[in-house]
Structures are given as structure tokens and as C-alpha cells.
Write a protein that holds these residues in place. Structure first.
Motif, PDB file in Angstrom:
ATOM      1  N   VAL A 233       7.415 -15.230  16.309  1.00  0.00           N
ATOM      2  CA  VAL A 233       6.991 -13.989  15.640  1.00  0.00           C
ATOM      3  C   VAL A 233       5.466 -13.905  15.687  1.00  0.00           C
ATOM      4  CG1 VAL A 233       6.931 -12.715  13.465  1.00  0.00           C
ATOM      5  CG2 VAL A 233       9.022 -13.929  14.154  1.00  0.00           C
ATOM      6  N   THR A 234       4.965 -12.820  16.270  1.00  0.00           N
ATOM      7  CA  THR A 234       3.530 -12.582  16.374  1.00  0.00           C
ATOM      8  C   THR A 234       3.174 -11.345  15.560  1.00  0.00           C
ATOM      9  OG1 THR A 234       3.517 -13.489  18.623  1.00  0.00           O
ATOM     10  CG2 THR A 234       1.599 -12.183  17.952  1.00  0.00           C
ATOM     11  N   LEU A 235       2.295 -11.492  14.595  1.00  0.00           N
ATOM     12  CA  LEU A 235       1.837 -10.359  13.781  1.00  0.00           C
ATOM     13  C   LEU A 235       0.626  -9.710  14.452  1.00  0.00           C
ATOM     14  CD1 LEU A 235       2.184 -12.110  10.346  1.00  0.00           C
ATOM     15  CD2 LEU A 235       3.309  -9.957  10.904  1.00  0.00           C
ATOM     16  N   VAL A 236       0.675  -8.387  14.597  1.00  0.00           N
ATOM     17  CA  VAL A 236      -0.437  -7.633  15.179  1.00  0.00           C
ATOM     18  C   VAL A 236      -0.765  -6.477  14.239  1.00  0.00           C
ATOM     19  CG1 VAL A 236      -1.243  -6.254  17.139  1.00  0.00           C
ATOM     20  CG2 VAL A 236       0.265  -8.217  17.533  1.00  0.00           C
ATOM     21  N   ASP A 237      -2.031  -6.335  13.884  1.00  0.00           N
ATOM     22  CA  ASP A 237      -2.449  -5.264  12.977  1.00  0.00           C
ATOM     23  C   ASP A 237      -2.094  -3.903  13.573  1.00  0.00           C
ATOM     24  OD1 ASP A 237      -3.866  -3.362  11.394  1.00  0.00           O
ATOM     25  OD2 ASP A 237      -5.291  -4.923  10.793  1.00  0.00           O
ATOM     26  N   ALA A 238      -1.275  -3.142  12.851  1.00  0.00           N
ATOM     27  CA  ALA A 238      -0.768  -1.872  13.369  1.00  0.00           C
ATOM     28  C   ALA A 238      -1.298  -0.660  12.624  1.00  0.00           C
ATOM     29  CB  ALA A 238       0.760  -1.873  13.314  1.00  0.00           C
ATOM     30  N   ARG A 239      -2.283  -0.846  11.739  1.00  0.00           N
ATOM     31  CA  ARG A 239      -2.746   0.285  10.935  1.00  0.00           C
ATOM     32  C   ARG A 239      -3.335   1.404  11.787  1.00  0.00           C
ATOM     33  NH1 ARG A 239      -6.199  -3.140   6.685  1.00  0.00           N
ATOM     34  NH2 ARG A 239      -6.489  -4.336   8.616  1.00  0.00           N
ATOM     35  N   THR A 240      -4.081   1.052  12.817  1.00  0.00           N
ATOM     36  CA  THR A 240      -4.651   2.080  13.695  1.00  0.00           C
ATOM     37  C   THR A 240      -3.554   2.823  14.447  1.00  0.00           C
ATOM     38  OG1 THR A 240      -6.740   0.895  13.976  1.00  0.00           O
ATOM     39  CG2 THR A 240      -6.136   2.455  15.702  1.00  0.00           C
ATOM     40  N   ILE A 241      -2.513   2.103  14.858  1.00  0.00           N
ATOM     41  CA  ILE A 241      -1.405   2.753  15.564  1.00  0.00           C
ATOM     42  C   ILE A 241      -0.678   3.710  14.629  1.00  0.00           C
ATOM     43  CG2 ILE A 241       0.654   2.367  16.964  1.00  0.00           C
ATOM     44  CD1 ILE A 241      -0.366  -0.473  17.483  1.00  0.00           C
ATOM     45  N   PHE A 242      -0.447   3.283  13.391  1.00  0.00           N
ATOM     46  CA  PHE A 242       0.220   4.162  12.421  1.00  0.00           C
ATOM     47  C   PHE A 242      -0.621   5.392  12.100  1.00  0.00           C
ATOM     48  CE2 PHE A 242       3.363   0.975  11.939  1.00  0.00           C
ATOM     49  CZ  PHE A 242       4.440   1.555  11.289  1.00  0.00           C
ATOM     50  N   ALA A 243      -1.929   5.254  12.122  1.00  0.00           N
ATOM     51  CA  ALA A 243      -2.793   6.415  11.886  1.00  0.00           C
ATOM     52  C   ALA A 243      -2.591   7.477  12.970  1.00  0.00           C
ATOM     53  CB  ALA A 243      -4.259   5.987  11.847  1.00  0.00           C
TER      54      ALA A 243
ATOM     55  N   VAL B 238       0.846  -1.191   0.000  1.00  0.00           N
ATOM     56  CA  VAL B 238       0.000   0.000   0.000  1.00  0.00           C
ATOM     57  C   VAL B 238       0.886   1.248   0.000  1.00  0.00           C
ATOM     58  CG1 VAL B 238      -0.209   0.053   2.523  1.00  0.00           C
ATOM     59  CG2 VAL B 238      -1.932   1.172   1.124  1.00  0.00           C
ATOM     60  N   LEU B 239       0.548   2.217  -0.846  1.00  0.00           N
ATOM     61  CA  LEU B 239       1.353   3.426  -0.980  1.00  0.00           C
ATOM     62  C   LEU B 239       0.749   4.625  -0.266  1.00  0.00           C
ATOM     63  CD1 LEU B 239       2.458   3.283  -4.730  1.00  0.00           C
ATOM     64  CD2 LEU B 239       3.635   2.377  -2.699  1.00  0.00           C
ATOM     65  N   GLU B 240      -0.567   4.635  -0.104  1.00  0.00           N
ATOM     66  CA  GLU B 240      -1.229   5.771   0.542  1.00  0.00           C
ATOM     67  C   GLU B 240      -2.155   5.289   1.637  1.00  0.00           C
ATOM     68  OE1 GLU B 240      -3.148   8.493  -2.098  1.00  0.00           O
ATOM     69  OE2 GLU B 240      -1.496   8.521  -3.531  1.00  0.00           O
ATOM     70  N   ALA B 241      -2.248   6.109   2.687  1.00  0.00           N
ATOM     71  CA  ALA B 241      -3.161   5.833   3.790  1.00  0.00           C
ATOM     72  C   ALA B 241      -3.587   7.153   4.410  1.00  0.00           C
ATOM     73  CB  ALA B 241      -2.489   4.958   4.850  1.00  0.00           C
ATOM     74  N   ASP B 242      -4.857   7.269   4.739  1.00  0.00           N
ATOM     75  CA  ASP B 242      -5.384   8.490   5.354  1.00  0.00           C
ATOM     76  C   ASP B 242      -5.096   9.730   4.517  1.00  0.00           C
ATOM     77  OD1 ASP B 242      -6.284   7.021   7.655  1.00  0.00           O
ATOM     78  OD2 ASP B 242      -4.210   6.995   8.360  1.00  0.00           O
ATOM     79  N   GLY B 243      -5.087   9.562   3.190  1.00  0.00           N
ATOM     80  CA  GLY B 243      -4.949  10.711   2.307  1.00  0.00           C
ATOM     81  C   GLY B 243      -3.537  11.204   2.090  1.00  0.00           C
ATOM     82  N   HIS B 244      -2.523  10.436   2.515  1.00  0.00           N
ATOM     83  CA  HIS B 244      -1.142  10.863   2.254  1.00  0.00           C
ATOM     84  C   HIS B 244      -0.267   9.638   2.079  1.00  0.00           C
ATOM     85  CE1 HIS B 244      -0.025   9.841   6.418  1.00  0.00           C
ATOM     86  NE2 HIS B 244      -1.086  10.517   6.821  1.00  0.00           N
ATOM     87  N   TRP B 245       1.004   9.873   1.746  1.00  0.00           N
ATOM     88  CA  TRP B 245       1.935   8.767   1.555  1.00  0.00           C
ATOM     89  C   TRP B 245       2.018   7.933   2.821  1.00  0.00           C
ATOM     90  CZ3 TRP B 245       2.940   7.781  -3.209  1.00  0.00           C
ATOM     91  CH2 TRP B 245       3.129   8.802  -4.144  1.00  0.00           C
ATOM     92  N   ALA B 246       1.869   6.636   2.689  1.00  0.00           N
ATOM     93  CA  ALA B 246       1.941   5.742   3.850  1.00  0.00           C
ATOM     94  C   ALA B 246       3.391   5.588   4.301  1.00  0.00           C
ATOM     95  CB  ALA B 246       1.366   4.374   3.490  1.00  0.00           C
ATOM     96  N   ASP B 247       3.575   5.561   5.615  1.00  0.00           N
ATOM     97  CA  ASP B 247       4.896   5.247   6.155  1.00  0.00           C
ATOM     98  C   ASP B 247       4.863   3.903   6.884  1.00  0.00           C
ATOM     99  OD1 ASP B 247       3.391   6.050   8.304  1.00  0.00           O
ATOM    100  OD2 ASP B 247       4.879   7.426   9.139  1.00  0.00           O
ATOM    101  N   TYR B 248       3.951   3.021   6.460  1.00  0.00           N
ATOM    102  CA  TYR B 248       3.869   1.682   7.043  1.00  0.00           C
ATOM    103  C   TYR B 248       5.248   1.004   6.966  1.00  0.00           C
ATOM    104  CZ  TYR B 248      -1.297   1.875   6.823  1.00  0.00           C
ATOM    105  OH  TYR B 248      -2.617   2.195   6.994  1.00  0.00           O
ATOM    106  N   SER B 249       5.675   0.435   8.078  1.00  0.00           N
ATOM    107  CA  SER B 249       7.020  -0.141   8.128  1.00  0.00           C
ATOM    108  C   SER B 249       7.050  -1.320   9.089  1.00  0.00           C
ATOM    109  CB  SER B 249       8.027   0.921   8.585  1.00  0.00           C
ATOM    110  OG  SER B 249       9.292   0.354   8.845  1.00  0.00           O
ATOM    111  N   TYR B 250       7.710  -2.387   8.670  1.00  0.00           N
ATOM    112  CA  TYR B 250       7.902  -3.550   9.538  1.00  0.00           C
ATOM    113  C   TYR B 250       9.086  -3.361  10.488  1.00  0.00           C
ATOM    114  CZ  TYR B 250       4.876  -5.699   6.030  1.00  0.00           C
ATOM    115  OH  TYR B 250       3.822  -5.989   5.189  1.00  0.00           O
ATOM    116  N   ILE B 251       9.877  -2.334  10.254  1.00  0.00           N
ATOM    117  CA  ILE B 251      11.047  -2.093  11.109  1.00  0.00           C
ATOM    118  C   ILE B 251      10.610  -1.725  12.520  1.00  0.00           C
ATOM    119  CG2 ILE B 251      13.153  -0.717  11.386  1.00  0.00           C
ATOM    120  CD1 ILE B 251      13.068  -2.653   8.946  1.00  0.00           C
ATOM    121  N   ASN B 252       9.425  -1.147  12.642  1.00  0.00           N
ATOM    122  CA  ASN B 252       8.936  -0.696  13.946  1.00  0.00           C
ATOM    123  C   ASN B 252       8.353  -1.862  14.750  1.00  0.00           C
ATOM    124  OD1 ASN B 252       6.863   1.042  15.807  1.00  0.00           O
ATOM    125  ND2 ASN B 252       8.572   2.289  15.099  1.00  0.00           N
TER     126      ASN B 252
END
Length: 339
Positions: free
Chosen positions: A314-324, A266-280
């Protein structure tokens, strides 16, 4: 100080977090409810591996307990926001005693949306609860703006510690001296900047925290965010950062091995460039809590981290709300090392 900051993969005594409350980051009841559910998901994931203490605002303990369950410890204290990595202390140790660095906090560079009257006091409060000796620093800094390898090397970002919003008038040498004195490091690797979505006019950014761009996985090995799509401005940014890291040596003279972790599709989120990152991500005792985005690359990232940390779950947790809200899983957690 003869103390040093242990690397995140060293054993923890516990994890500290802060509970979302009403503030400009979560501007309505729906956003606040979504944030609390997301924070609770992270807390429960971490609690599988180690104790968790959640700091919550006055009168919010009942709502926290309802979502967190019975086995997360709760303490009450006035809060402005919920990013414990940044408002909490940076724990250090000499191997016998626990201490904590209480950085000066000014709302990520006194940004217009930020509130920090109470959050500026959370570092010393948490340090006291942990029984740590507190060392106050005049440097404006946050936990998400540093990453150490435990062997003398620290990652920093020029737009954070050297930015006029935080430390006007400080030279690079002065910043390094203060960082090294408190963390027990002696080599700083400076990245020029963070991801594009971490700056105005996009949302609730930090002006370039390193923990969304690069992090040590073990001494001599760094995981780095890679944006493969040239349509995204982070494509050029991450290309520059990865090249810089590959040319660097650590405090012990080792050439860094850089493990590139591709960004979500995904390239955009909430109307701007997404900074979604697995590094965090966040390392806890026996586990890796990894950001997920309901994206095809979630499992690719999980596979990379499983190879890097074969002894951890490794546990995956949805982080989209946190990134918002302006951060990720690493941003809302803070480790207390085991002595």
C-alpha cells in the motif's frame, strides 16, 4: 461480444494516464504546476509495480519527462483534460484477445466548464496504441462510473447513466443491456447517487461517479465510503448507500460483505463540502496506490487496505490537488489487462 471486463485486481499489462495541460480545470500556471506534480507522483508510484504510458498534449513532452523521469512512456496527442479513467477506453478480453469499449464521452454530462473535442477521441486512440479491437458504444458513460467484480456484477449510479445530461430517453433496462453486452456482466447494482461534492454548485464534479463511493475489493466484498460526521451531508448519503449494499446479492447470489472506510476528518475544502475519499484508490500489479490527505485517518484507511490486500504494497500519495480538480487517483489511471 464474448468479452468481459476483468476486475482491477487481475494482472495488468500497463497503466494509461493523461498529462494535465492548460484548461479550465487548471486555470493558472500555479494550479497547472501543482496538478502536474500530483499526477507525476501517482505515475511514479504506479511505475514501481507496472509500466505506465502517459498521453500528453503537443509540445508538453519535455515538461512531462522532467517530472516523470526516464521510465514512464510518453505519447503525444491532443487533449482537453487529464482524467484517463473517464476519457480512455474500458479494456475487455475473452482471455485470448484484447478489446476495448469506446464509450461516448460528452464532458461528464456537457457541463459548462468541460471541454471534450479532443478527449472524446482518446478512447479509440489509446485502444489503437494498445493493439485492441475497438467497440464503440452510443451510451454516454465514463470509466469512473462503473466498477466490476469480474464475476458478472457491475456497480452503477442512477444520476450518471440514467441522468438526462448523459442519456436522455434511455430506460434502466436499456442502459443495463448496453453495459452488460460490453462488459460481460449480467447483474447491475444501482446506487441512487454519489457524494454531495460531486454535483453543482461544487467545483468540477461528475454528477455521481461510483468510484468515489464504492468499489469491489474481491468477489462478494465491497469497500464503501462512510462519512461518520452528521454535520456533513454525506453522512446520510453514505448511510443509505451502505444499507443498500448490505442488502444486495451479487451475480452469483452471494450477500455482499461491506467494508466501511471512514472519510478523512476534514469536512470542507476549497470553500465547499469535501468529497475526500479513500475509495478512489488504484490497484496495480502487487500494489495499492491509495489517496492520502495529510489526515489522521490516512493510516486507518491504509490499515484497512493492507488487510484486504495482504499480498500488495500500500502506497499513500497525497491526492488533495487531484481532488481540487474534481477526482482522485482512480480517476487519472486506467488499467490495460494482461492477456
Amino acid at each position: 461480444m464474448s468479452f468481459r471486463m476483468p476486475p482491477e485486481w487481475a494482472p495488468h499489462e500497463r497503466t494509461w494516464m493523461a498529462w494535465p495541460g492548460p484548461n479550465p480545470t487548471f486555470s493558472n500556471e500555479e494550479e497547472l504546476a501543482e496538478a502536474r506534480a500530483a499526477w507525476a507522483s501517482v505515475a511514479r508510484a504506479v511505475r514501481r509495480f507496472e509500466p505506465v504510458t502517459m498521453v500528453h498534449g503537443p509540445g508538453q513532452g519535455e515538461s512531462a519527462r522532467e517530472l516523470l523521469g526516464p521510465d514512464v512512456d510518453l505519447v503525444e496527442r491532443e487533449l482537453d483534460d487529464a482524467w484517463m479513467r473517464d476519457i480512455g477506453p474500458t479494456f475487455v478480453t475473452d482471455g485470448h484477445e484484447l478489446a476495448a469499449v469506446d464509450w461516448t464521452f460528452n464532458g461528464w454530462g456537457a457541463q459548462g466548464w468541460a471541454r471534450w473535442e479532443h478527449d472524446a477521441k482518446i478512447g479509440s486512440y489509446v485502444a489503437d496504441l494498445a493493439g485492441a479491437t475497438t467497440y464503440a458504444s452510443k451510451l454516454v458513460n465514463e470509466g469512473g462510473a462503473i466498477h466490476v467484480d469480474g464475476e458478472g456484477t457491475v456497480l452503477l449510479t442512477e444520476t450518471v447513466q440514467l441522468g438526462p445530461e448523459r442519456n436522455p430517453g434511455w430506460t434502466k433496462a436499456e442502459v443495463e443491456a448496453e453495459i452488460h453486452a460490453h462488459l460481460g456482466t449480467h447483474k447491475a447494482i444501482w446506487l441512487p447517487r454519489g457524494l454531495s461534492g460531486d454535483y453543482p454548485p461544487y467545483g468540477f464534479g461528475t454528477l455521481g461517479h461510483v468510484d468515489i463511493v464504492a468499489a469491489f475489493a474481491r468477489p462478494g466484498v465491497v469497500v464503501a465510503h462512510h462519512q461518520p460526521d452528521p454535520a456533513h451531508p454525506d453522512h446520510e448519503i453514505t448511510k443509505e448507500v451502505i444499507g443498500l449494499l448490505k442488502a444486495q446479492t451479487d451475480a452469483r447470489g452471494r450477500r455482499l460483505e461491506v467494508v466501511e472506510v471512514p472519510a478523512p476528518t476534514v469536512l470542507e475544502a476549497d470553500g465547499h463540502w469535501a468529497d475526500y475519499s479513500y475509495i478512489n484508490h488504484y490497484l496495480c500489479n502487487g500494489g495499492v496506490v491509495l489517496c492520502a490527505f495529510d489526515d489522521p485517518r490516512d493510516e486507518i484507511a491504509a490499515g484497512i487496505f493492507r488487510r484486504l490486500f495482504p499480498g500488495r504494497t500500500v502506497t499513500l500519495v497525497d491526492a488533495r490537488t487531484i481532488f481540487a480538480g474534481g477526482g482522485g487517483i482512480h480517476c487519472i489511471t486506467q488499467q490495460q489487462p494482461k492477456i
